[in-house]
Design a protein around this motif. Structure first.
Motif, short mmCIF file in Angstrom:
data_model
loop_
_atom_site.label_atom_id
_atom_site.label_comp_id
_atom_site.label_asym_id
_atom_site.label_seq_id
_atom_site.Cartn_x
_atom_site.Cartn_y
_atom_site.Cartn_z
N ASP A 408 0.77 -1.18 0.27
CA ASP A 408 -0.03 -0.57 0.06
C ASP A 408 1.03 1.04 -0.63
O ASP A 408 1.97 1.56 0.37
CB ASP A 408 -0.75 -0.15 1.14
CG ASP A 408 -1.70 -0.82 1.50
OD1 ASP A 408 -2.02 -1.66 0.16
OD2 ASP A 408 -1.94 -1.52 1.98
N SER A 409 0.54 2.45 -1.09
CA SER A 409 1.19 3.40 -0.27
C SER A 409 0.76 4.00 0.11
O SER A 409 -0.07 4.00 1.15
CB SER A 409 0.63 4.14 -1.52
OG SER A 409 1.23 3.95 -3.12
N LYS A 410 1.97 4.71 0.84
CA LYS A 410 2.11 5.78 2.24
C LYS A 410 1.05 7.10 2.35
O LYS A 410 1.54 7.29 0.83
CB LYS A 410 3.40 5.70 3.40
CG LYS A 410 4.11 4.57 3.42
CD LYS A 410 5.15 4.64 3.48
CE LYS A 410 6.04 2.80 4.39
NZ LYS A 410 7.13 3.36 5.18
N SER A 411 0.89 7.68 3.41
CA SER A 411 -0.10 8.58 3.47
C SER A 411 0.22 9.17 4.27
O SER A 411 0.37 8.35 5.54
CB SER A 411 -1.66 8.69 3.10
OG SER A 411 -1.48 8.10 2.01
N LEU A 412 0.02 10.64 5.09
CA LEU A 412 0.00 11.61 6.08
C LEU A 412 -1.23 11.90 6.67
O LEU A 412 -1.87 12.06 5.45
CB LEU A 412 1.39 12.69 5.78
CG LEU A 412 2.75 11.94 5.39
CD1 LEU A 412 3.53 13.70 5.29
CD2 LEU A 412 3.41 11.34 6.67
N ASP A 413 -1.44 11.55 7.51
CA ASP A 413 -2.79 12.07 7.59
C ASP A 413 -2.57 13.51 7.77
O ASP A 413 -3.61 14.14 7.23
CB ASP A 413 -2.81 11.73 9.87
CG ASP A 413 -2.65 10.55 10.21
OD1 ASP A 413 -3.03 9.84 9.19
OD2 ASP A 413 -2.40 10.58 11.04
N LYS A 414 -1.94 14.94 7.58
CA LYS A 414 -1.73 16.05 7.42
C LYS A 414 -1.78 16.01 5.77
O LYS A 414 -0.81 16.12 5.62
CB LYS A 414 -0.65 16.74 7.96
CG LYS A 414 -0.75 18.50 8.37
CD LYS A 414 0.84 18.99 8.55
CE LYS A 414 0.75 20.04 8.41
NZ LYS A 414 1.94 21.01 9.02
N ILE A 415 -2.61 16.83 5.45
CA ILE A 415 -3.17 17.30 4.34
C ILE A 415 -2.46 18.57 3.49
O ILE A 415 -3.42 19.39 3.95
CB ILE A 415 -4.27 16.39 3.38
CG1 ILE A 415 -3.79 15.66 3.43
CG2 ILE A 415 -4.23 17.14 1.69
CD1 ILE A 415 -5.65 14.48 3.25
N MET A 416 -1.47 19.38 2.59
CA MET A 416 -1.60 20.16 3.06
C MET A 416 -2.03 21.24 1.84
O MET A 416 -2.39 20.43 0.18
CB MET A 416 0.40 20.73 2.37
CG MET A 416 1.23 20.73 4.21
SD MET A 416 2.69 20.88 3.32
CE MET A 416 3.34 19.69 2.42
N SER A 417 -2.37 22.45 1.21
CA SER A 417 -2.55 23.07 0.44
C SER A 417 -1.65 23.47 -0.99
O SER A 417 -0.80 23.38 -0.01
CB SER A 417 -4.21 23.96 0.57
OG SER A 417 -3.85 25.10 1.52
#
Length: 679
Positions: A408-417
């Motif tokens: 699975d591709s890793k993702s962060l909880d924090k998403i930036m604009s």
């Protein structure tokens, strides 16, 4: 060819008729006996005419004239048709194909390659090039005992008084060696199955064994000796055809080792279920190679040199320890590999299928293990003969299926604009820039961790949003402060212009880029790219490696940033203030402290490597250590190597060549811009 056969049969029948007419005529008109009539007919038709037996009557002489004219015409017709039957291109091709078919029938433990197209071409190209180098290595290995004897008698060939004599002896030896000794290379063990008749003929002219037929058909695979083969490579243009070919091969031989190339990554699992041992997606392989070339350039160069660069002196090889190997029960240090063969062991494939990396000299060898050694090319045949008895020439293959791990591709909880990305990037330095939107870039980003310092540049809005959702910094900007940039674009002009722009902004920036065609490789290098990755070249190399040297391919997968095993191969830059400089590898005690081992060292300001360095090797400034280590220890180890500063190197480039971008004139750049605008 059928017309030639019909002409030959007609000419032969005509000759027989004329001979019988001649015999009968001389017996009737001249009263000759049967033997005399046969004799007179033959010497007349062949225009020999000894004069000892001649027609004596007027009607006999007239008959002879008619026989001469008719016989000469028939004989000329017979000879021309015979010549066409024996020496026409079609006839010679049929005889050649018959000999090749006989050679295929005698093959055992060979390799079958199914398909046509660019991937097959690249694979065959590597096989041809490797065969030339292999023959040269075998020649050197055969001559080495004589060379050592001559050196003891006449001195060194470069400094001795009899250098010219030694060179003459060497040429004479190689001349007779090539005549009387036939060495088998990988080229002699590959059979290609293809439906393209023109392509098949081109391969035959290059000395490749070819079967004309459908790779999915049982008869074609049986003709190629699939039941006697060691492995099969499936490289068809359509995945459905590849799937059928895999099924056919697995049904014909359950023990066969099958490697397949899948155009669509989604079909990899289906091919595994159909019976393939290994399935490789060319674009995925290219993306992983591009990642490695950008993020770990020294590691990439190290493995590329021993795996694929056949001009490099040192190569990696599999050394199998069967139950009767004389090495079983001995310690690696007692074998004297470095002293005798300039070789070293960087890994061991254990009997249970696991791997041990960078084993120490005290490691005791056990039966059915496979040593992964690095040695000079001419020494590899010698090592293979030493580690197993001469009677054991076959290589044992394990035919387990490598499961396709779901990653699975890793993702962060924090998403930036996008505005937040701009602010974040303003404070970044020595980060990695990834530029493009094609299949390779998308596959490469799928394996990246957004927690690391990556900046993604793309013109595809939907792709930008997708990457933002995973937590990456996505922006349209320049890589001024970046440490490396990775570029992959379908548009050739855009790729060249991007490389030119990046190099003009920063001379210390490491630039990796993909080339969609072979003609782009040189152009991109002249534009300033440090590494140019050709997807089909890389895929062909890995398919060939996975088929002919599967344990090496498995070891590579095991140690190159494998999150499943928790192992990675990292590079440690010895800047001038590193506390490790002046220490030996033994002093560092990496095995005891970090369960790590040094498998190679890139020398200072050089592209040369010290392979499997000894423990007493003294570390010098600006060298790069290639270390295999558990991931959990790498940050601590890098911190120790930098004196607790945990800093990144000044540049990842090997040599900063400011003239790399000076070969493009303004007119050439204008032409590129116009091509891009026109596209």
């Amino acid at each position: 060819m059928n017309d030639v056969r019909r002409q030959f049969r007609a000419a032969a029948i005509l000759i027989l008729i004329i001979v019988h007419i001649g015999i009968a005529g001389y017996m009737v008109f001249e009263g000759k006996t049967l033997f005399e009539a046969i004799y007179l007919t033959i010497i007349t038709l062949t225009t020999i005419g000894y004069g000892d037996v001649v027609p004596t009557t007027e009607i006999g002489r007239v008959f002879t004239l008619g026989l001469v004219f008719a016989g000469l015409g028939a004989l000329a017709f017979f000879l021309s048709s015979s010549f066409a039957l024996l020496f026409s291109p079609e006839a010679m091709a049929r005889r050649r194909n018959f000999r090749l078919r006989q050679k295929i029938d005698r093959l055992t433990n060979h390799y079958i390659l199914c398909g046509t197209g660019e991937l097959v071409d690249k694979t065959i190209g590597y096989v041809l090039h490797g065969a030339e180098i292999r023959r040269a290595q075998l020649q050197d290995a055969s001559y080495r005992p004589f060379e050592l004897l001559l050196q003891r008698i006449l001195g060194h060939p470069k400094s001795g008084r009899f250098a010219a004599l030694q060179q003459f002896v060497r040429r004479l030896f190689l001349l007779f060696h090539n005549i009387f000794v036939e060495h088998t290379t990988l080229l002699d063990l590959i059979v290609v199955i293809t439906e393209d008749a023109e392509y098949a003929e081109r391969l035959r002219s290059a000395g490749i064994l070819v079967i004309d037929g459908d790779p999915t058909d049982d008869d074609s695979q049986l003709a190629a000796g699939v039941t006697r083969a060691q492995a099969i490579m499936v490289m068809l243009n359509q995945d459905t055809e590849s799937l059928l070919t895999v099924l056919t091969a697995r049904n014909l031989d359950p023990r066969l080792y099958i490697t397949a190339a899948a155009v669509e990554e989604e079909l990899k699992q289906k091919m595994i279920k159909a019976g393939a041992n290994v399935v490789l997606a060319p674009y995925e392989v290219a993306s992983q190679f591009l990642n490695s070339a950008t993020l770990r350039p020294a590691v990439n160069d190290y493995f590329n040199s021993i795996l694929f660069d056949q001009e490099i002196n040192h190569q990696i090889t599999q050394l199998e320890l069967e139950d009767d190997s004389p090495w079983i029960g001995k310690r690696i240090g007692d074998l004297g590999l470095r002293e005798k063969y300039d070789a070293g062991i960087i890994g061991i494939r254990l009997e249970n299928g696991d791997f041990a990396h960078a084993p120490g000299g005290g490691r005791v060898l056990c039966e059915y293990e496979i040593l992964l050694g690095v040695a000079p090319g001419p020494m590899i045949p010698v090592l293979q003969n030493v580690c197993r008895p001469a009677k054991r020439k076959d290589i044992r293959f394990t035919t387990f299926q490598r499961l396709v791990q779901s990653r699975d591709s890793k993702s962060l909880d924090k998403i930036m604009s996008l505005p937040e990305c701009i602010t974040t990037i303003a404070g970044m330095s020595k980060h990695f820039v990834i530029c493009g939107n094609d299949h390779i870039i998308q596959s490469a980003v799928r394996f990246l961790d957004p927690a690391r310092p990556f900046v993604l540049l793309t013109s595809d809005e939907s792709l930008a949003q997708k990457w933002l959702q995973r937590g990456f910094c996505v922006i349209h900007g320049n890589p001024t402060r970046a440490q490396a940039i990775m570029i992959s674009m379908q548009d050739k002009a855009a790729a060249v212009l991007t490389v030119l722009s990046a190099r003009s902004i920063s001379k210390s920036l490491l630039i990796s880029v993909t080339a969609t065609t072979d003609d782009m490789i040189d152009k991109l290098k002249r534009s300033g790219a440090d590494r140019v990755v050709s997807p089909f070249h890389v895929a062909a190399q890995f398919v060939l490696l996975s088929t002919t040297r599967p344990e090496i391919a498995n070891f590579l997968q095991h140690v190159l940033y494998n999150e499943i095993t928790g192992i990675e191969t990292a590079e440690l830059y010895m800047e001038d203030d590193s506390p490790w400089i002046g220490s030996t590898i033994r002093d560092l005690a990496l095995s005891m402290r970090y369960r790590a081992g040094v498998v190679g060292i890139r020398q200072s300001h050089s592209a040369n490597f010290e392979y499997a360095p000894p423990l007493d090797y003294v570390i010098q400034p600006y060298e790069v250590l290639i270390v295999i280590t558990p991931m959990q220890y790498f940050d601590e180890m890098r911190s120790k190597a930098t004196g607790e500063k945990n800093k990144r190197p000044t540049t990842l480039r090997l040599n900063i060549d400011t003239s790399a971008t000076g070969v493009w004139s303004r007119d050439m750049i204008r032409e590129l811009i116009s091509q891009q605008e026109g596209g």
